[in-house]
Each structure stands twice: as C-alpha cells, then as structure tokens.
Write a protein that holds these residues in place. Structure first.
Motif, PDB file in Angstrom:
ATOM      1  N   SER A 144       0.849  -1.195   0.000  1.00 55.12           N
ATOM      2  CA  SER A 144       0.000   0.000   0.000  1.00 55.12           C
ATOM      3  C   SER A 144       0.883   1.242   0.000  1.00 55.12           C
ATOM      4  CB  SER A 144      -0.935   0.019   1.213  1.00 55.12           C
ATOM      5  OG  SER A 144      -0.195   0.063   2.413  1.00 55.12           O
ATOM      6  N   PHE A 145       0.307   2.357  -0.503  1.00 53.18           N
ATOM      7  CA  PHE A 145       1.041   3.617  -0.580  1.00 53.18           C
ATOM      8  C   PHE A 145       0.244   4.707   0.126  1.00 53.18           C
ATOM      9  CE2 PHE A 145       4.245   2.207  -3.533  1.00 53.18           C
ATOM     10  CZ  PHE A 145       3.628   1.163  -4.213  1.00 53.18           C
ATOM     11  N   SER A 146       0.966   5.611   0.761  1.00 50.65           N
ATOM     12  CA  SER A 146       0.325   6.699   1.496  1.00 50.65           C
ATOM     13  C   SER A 146       1.251   7.898   1.553  1.00 50.65           C
ATOM     14  CB  SER A 146      -0.043   6.243   2.912  1.00 50.65           C
ATOM     15  OG  SER A 146       1.125   5.867   3.630  1.00 50.65           O
ATOM     16  N   VAL A 147       0.706   8.999   2.081  1.00 47.48           N
ATOM     17  CA  VAL A 147       1.504  10.206   2.292  1.00 47.48           C
ATOM     18  C   VAL A 147       2.154  10.120   3.669  1.00 47.48           C
ATOM     19  CG1 VAL A 147       1.466  12.728   2.414  1.00 47.48           C
ATOM     20  CG2 VAL A 147      -0.083  11.523   0.849  1.00 47.48           C
ATOM     21  N   ALA A 148       3.460  10.309   3.723  1.00 43.21           N
ATOM     22  CA  ALA A 148       4.178  10.242   4.995  1.00 43.21           C
ATOM     23  C   ALA A 148       3.648  11.320   5.956  1.00 43.21           C
ATOM     24  CB  ALA A 148       5.671  10.433   4.772  1.00 43.21           C
ATOM     25  N   PRO A 149       3.615  11.041   7.263  1.00 42.60           N
ATOM     26  CA  PRO A 149       3.039  11.994   8.231  1.00 42.60           C
ATOM     27  C   PRO A 149       3.639  13.389   8.167  1.00 42.60           C
ATOM     28  CG  PRO A 149       3.381   9.864   9.265  1.00 42.60           C
ATOM     29  CD  PRO A 149       4.015   9.771   7.900  1.00 42.60           C
ATOM     30  N   ASP A 150       4.964  13.517   8.086  1.00 42.45           N
ATOM     31  CA  ASP A 150       5.556  14.857   8.064  1.00 42.45           C
ATOM     32  C   ASP A 150       5.245  15.591   6.761  1.00 42.45           C
ATOM     33  OD1 ASP A 150       7.113  13.066   6.669  1.00 42.45           O
ATOM     34  OD2 ASP A 150       9.001  14.053   7.143  1.00 42.45           O
ATOM     35  N   THR A 151       5.198  14.858   5.653  1.00 43.18           N
ATOM     36  CA  THR A 151       4.838  15.471   4.375  1.00 43.18           C
ATOM     37  C   THR A 151       3.402  15.982   4.425  1.00 43.18           C
ATOM     38  OG1 THR A 151       6.300  13.934   3.218  1.00 43.18           O
ATOM     39  CG2 THR A 151       4.682  15.100   1.888  1.00 43.18           C
ATOM     40  N   ARG A 152       2.530  15.166   4.988  1.00 40.88           N
ATOM     41  CA  ARG A 152       1.125  15.552   5.107  1.00 40.88           C
ATOM     42  C   ARG A 152       0.968  16.788   5.987  1.00 40.88           C
ATOM     43  NH1 ARG A 152      -4.062  13.153   5.087  1.00 40.88           N
ATOM     44  NH2 ARG A 152      -5.408  14.065   6.669  1.00 40.88           N
ATOM     45  N   GLN A 153       1.699  16.845   7.106  1.00 39.71           N
ATOM     46  CA  GLN A 153       1.574  17.973   8.025  1.00 39.71           C
ATOM     47  C   GLN A 153       2.013  19.276   7.372  1.00 39.71           C
ATOM     48  OE1 GLN A 153       0.239  17.843  11.296  1.00 39.71           O
ATOM     49  NE2 GLN A 153       0.226  20.027  10.803  1.00 39.71           N
ATOM     50  N   LYS A 154       3.111  19.237   6.622  1.00 48.65           N
ATOM     51  CA  LYS A 154       3.592  20.449   5.950  1.00 48.65           C
ATOM     52  C   LYS A 154       2.562  20.948   4.942  1.00 48.65           C
ATOM     53  CE  LYS A 154       8.530  19.372   6.377  1.00 48.65           C
ATOM     54  NZ  LYS A 154       9.784  19.026   5.649  1.00 48.65           N
ATOM     55  N   LEU A 155       1.969  20.037   4.173  1.00 50.31           N
ATOM     56  CA  LEU A 155       0.976  20.452   3.184  1.00 50.31           C
ATOM     57  C   LEU A 155      -0.288  20.963   3.870  1.00 50.31           C
ATOM     58  CD1 LEU A 155       0.157  20.705   0.250  1.00 50.31           C
ATOM     59  CD2 LEU A 155      -0.669  18.339   0.326  1.00 50.31           C
ATOM     60  N   GLU A 156      -0.688  20.334   4.963  1.00 49.81           N
ATOM     61  CA  GLU A 156      -1.864  20.800   5.693  1.00 49.81           C
ATOM     62  C   GLU A 156      -1.670  22.225   6.193  1.00 49.81           C
ATOM     63  OE1 GLU A 156      -3.091  18.284   8.838  1.00 49.81           O
ATOM     64  OE2 GLU A 156      -3.830  16.687   7.538  1.00 49.81           O
ATOM     65  N   ASP A 157      -0.483  22.534   6.706  1.00 53.67           N
ATOM     66  CA  ASP A 157      -0.204  23.887   7.196  1.00 53.67           C
ATOM     67  C   ASP A 157      -0.316  24.899   6.058  1.00 53.67           C
ATOM     68  OD1 ASP A 157       0.232  22.783   9.661  1.00 53.67           O
ATOM     69  OD2 ASP A 157       2.420  22.818   9.527  1.00 53.67           O
ATOM     70  N   THR A 158       0.236  24.551   4.901  1.00 52.99           N
ATOM     71  CA  THR A 158       0.179  25.460   3.752  1.00 52.99           C
ATOM     72  C   THR A 158      -1.247  25.671   3.282  1.00 52.99           C
ATOM     73  OG1 THR A 158       2.387  24.765   3.019  1.00 52.99           O
ATOM     74  CG2 THR A 158       0.990  25.837   1.393  1.00 52.99           C
ATOM     75  N   LEU A 159      -1.996  24.576   3.155  1.00 53.34           N
ATOM     76  CA  LEU A 159      -3.374  24.674   2.676  1.00 53.34           C
ATOM     77  C   LEU A 159      -4.279  25.375   3.684  1.00 53.34           C
ATOM     78  CD1 LEU A 159      -3.958  21.184   0.984  1.00 53.34           C
ATOM     79  CD2 LEU A 159      -3.257  23.346  -0.063  1.00 53.34           C
ATOM     80  N   THR A 160      -4.002  25.212   4.967  1.00 50.44           N
ATOM     81  CA  THR A 160      -4.808  25.891   5.985  1.00 50.44           C
ATOM     82  C   THR A 160      -4.655  27.395   5.880  1.00 50.44           C
ATOM     83  OG1 THR A 160      -4.644  24.015   7.518  1.00 50.44           O
ATOM     84  CG2 THR A 160      -5.179  26.154   8.461  1.00 50.44           C
TER      85      THR A 160
END
Length: 282
Positions: free
Chosen positions: A188-204
């Motif tokens: 299975s493939f997913s977005v790594a937690p730190d990568t996801r957090q950085k993008l969430e901060d930007t999108l927020t």
C-alpha cells in the motif's frame, strides 16, 4: 410573635401543626427540635429579610434581561471555503509472511522465528527500509474425518514481516530478495506523516485567506461598513487511508526468477475546509 429559628426552609417546615383547628380557632405552633439552640427573632423581621432578598434577585434578573435586549444584533452570514491539492504518495508499506507445518508446536514456533529473524537480518543491508516483525500465530490441524474421535495430526503457523520506506527502489529490491522464502501479501502507498503535516499547514493558511477574502466580498455586496468573525471551524479530508495495491499472495521464487519490482505510488487528494460565520456591521 417570635419564632425559635432564624432560617426559613422552603422544603422542610420549621414548625408543625398539632391538629386541624376548628373554625374560629388559631393554629398551635411548636418549636422545631433543630432550632432550639438558635436565638429568638421576630417573625416580622424574618419575613422582611426574605422579601428584601427576593426583591434583589428579581431586580438583578430584570437588569440582565434589559442588557440582553439592548445588545445590538447585526446580519449574520454563514459560509465556507476550501482548498484542495493532489500530492504524491511518498511512503510504501508492504507485508510478507511465511507459513509452515510441524507435528511439534514448539519446533514450529522455532522455525517461524528463525525465518523472520533471517528476513530481518537481510533487511539490515537496506538502511532506507524500516523492517519489523508482524503477527505470528499457530493453529491445530485435525484429521479429515469429521467425527468426535478426530485426532490432532499436526500444527500450522504463520508469521509476518512488515516493511516501510520512502525509497521505492530499495524497498523493491528487498521485497524481491525476501521472496526467496516469504510470500508477498500486499503493498500500500500513502503520504508520509511529516509530508502531510507540511501540506496541511500550507493549505490551511490558503483556506483562511480565502475565507477572509470571501467575507470582505460579502460585506461589499451588502454595503456594510465592516464585519466581525463570530466563529470558525477548520476540517481536513483525504489522505487518511493508504492506497492498497490489490494482489494475490505471490509464490516463493528463486532469486534469479524474481526481478525487483518497480513501484508507482500514485497520488492522494488532500482538502482543507474552512467554515464559519460573520456579522455585518452597518
């Protein structure tokens, strides 16, 4: 007239009547036993103090209601904005396992442990791949005849190893190597937690800016002088569950006949939603 208690109980009377009086007669009051130690006070003073407290409570309640009624209210608008972006899945997760049979359950457990330990040792050569042991279980195998006298024939057990990596190439090489003795159960493939957090901060940040811009647009449309934020909520959607690669458990292969697989992790859509209310001020 005097009473022998300074406190007035609303749910428990301080005085008790002896009998129901005849017409024209008076009530006979007797002292409550719990009040015998308190000094005597006139009934008129007790009632006067009680009335004063009641009037104070009513006055405070009336003042609060008047203040609420005088608080100005403006036009309130509820709306929401959202920002979404596709992001590449940068983490691979794989599970491999081995199944063995033996008449001796202790020997079976030892064989399973040796197989997994060997796989973990091979994984040490790939520092960019995180390997860990997974579930291990065993169960009895009985004779094929379904009778009450069916005997235990042997034991069968299963043990797993789990891989996690952002280096798809190294993970593919290790998976190919381990398939000499293990079966590949799934990837299975997913977005790594730190990568996801950085993008969430930007999108927020982008979503809040869009919310503020939308609020100002609404203010102008209503010819209001200003607006104030009443409440705001921020939600996230997408990218929570790994994207599985459906496959059957592959058979154990020789090293020469098992080429290293090449993986494409795909993408995940991440969405940030901002919803809230504003009040328009004329």
């Amino acid at each position: 007239m005097y009473l022998s208690c300074a406190k007035i109980h609303l749910h428990q009377t301080l005085f008790e009547e002896t009998v129901v009086p005849a017409p024209g007669s008076r009530w006979k009051l007797t002292e409550h036993p719990h009040c015998s130690s308190l000094p005597d006070r006139p009934l008129e003073k007790i009632m006067s103090a009680f009335s004063l407290r009641l009037a104070t409570v009513l006055l405070l309640a009336s003042t609060a209601l008047t203040a609420m009624a005088e608080t100005p209210t403006y036009q309130r608008v509820d709306f929401s904005t959202e920002v979404a972006r596709e992001i590449a899945n940068d983490q691979l997760n794989a599970t491999l396992s081995i199944e063995l049979s033996d008449k001796n359950p202790g020997r079976l457990a030892q064989q399973l442990t040796l197989a997994i330990n060997d796989a973990l040792k091979k994984s040490d050569a790939y520092p960019t791949v995180k390997a860990s042991s997974g579930n291990q279980q065993s169960w009895p195998i009985y004779g094929s005849t379904i009778t009450s006298s069916s005997k235990l024939e042997s034991w069968r057990g299963r043990s797993e190893i789990r891989l996690e990596s952002r280096d798809f190439k190294a993970a593919g090489e290790l998976i190919g190597l381990l398939q000499e003795k293990l079966q590949l159960n799934g990837i299975s493939f997913s977005v790594a937690p730190d990568t996801r957090q950085k993008l969430e901060d930007t999108l927020t940040t982008e979503a809040i800016d869009n919310f503020r811009t939308r609020a100002d647009t609404i203010r102008k449309a209503w010819n209001a002088k200003n607006f104030k934020l009443v409440q705001m909520g921020i939600g996230t959607a997408g990218g929570n569950m790994p994207q599985p690669v459906m496959m059957r458990a592959s058979k154990v292969m020789d090293a020469e006949s098992a080429p290293s697989p090449t993986f494409a992790g795909g993408e995940t859509r991440l969405t940030i939603n901002v919803s809230g209310s504003i009040e328009l001020q004329p």
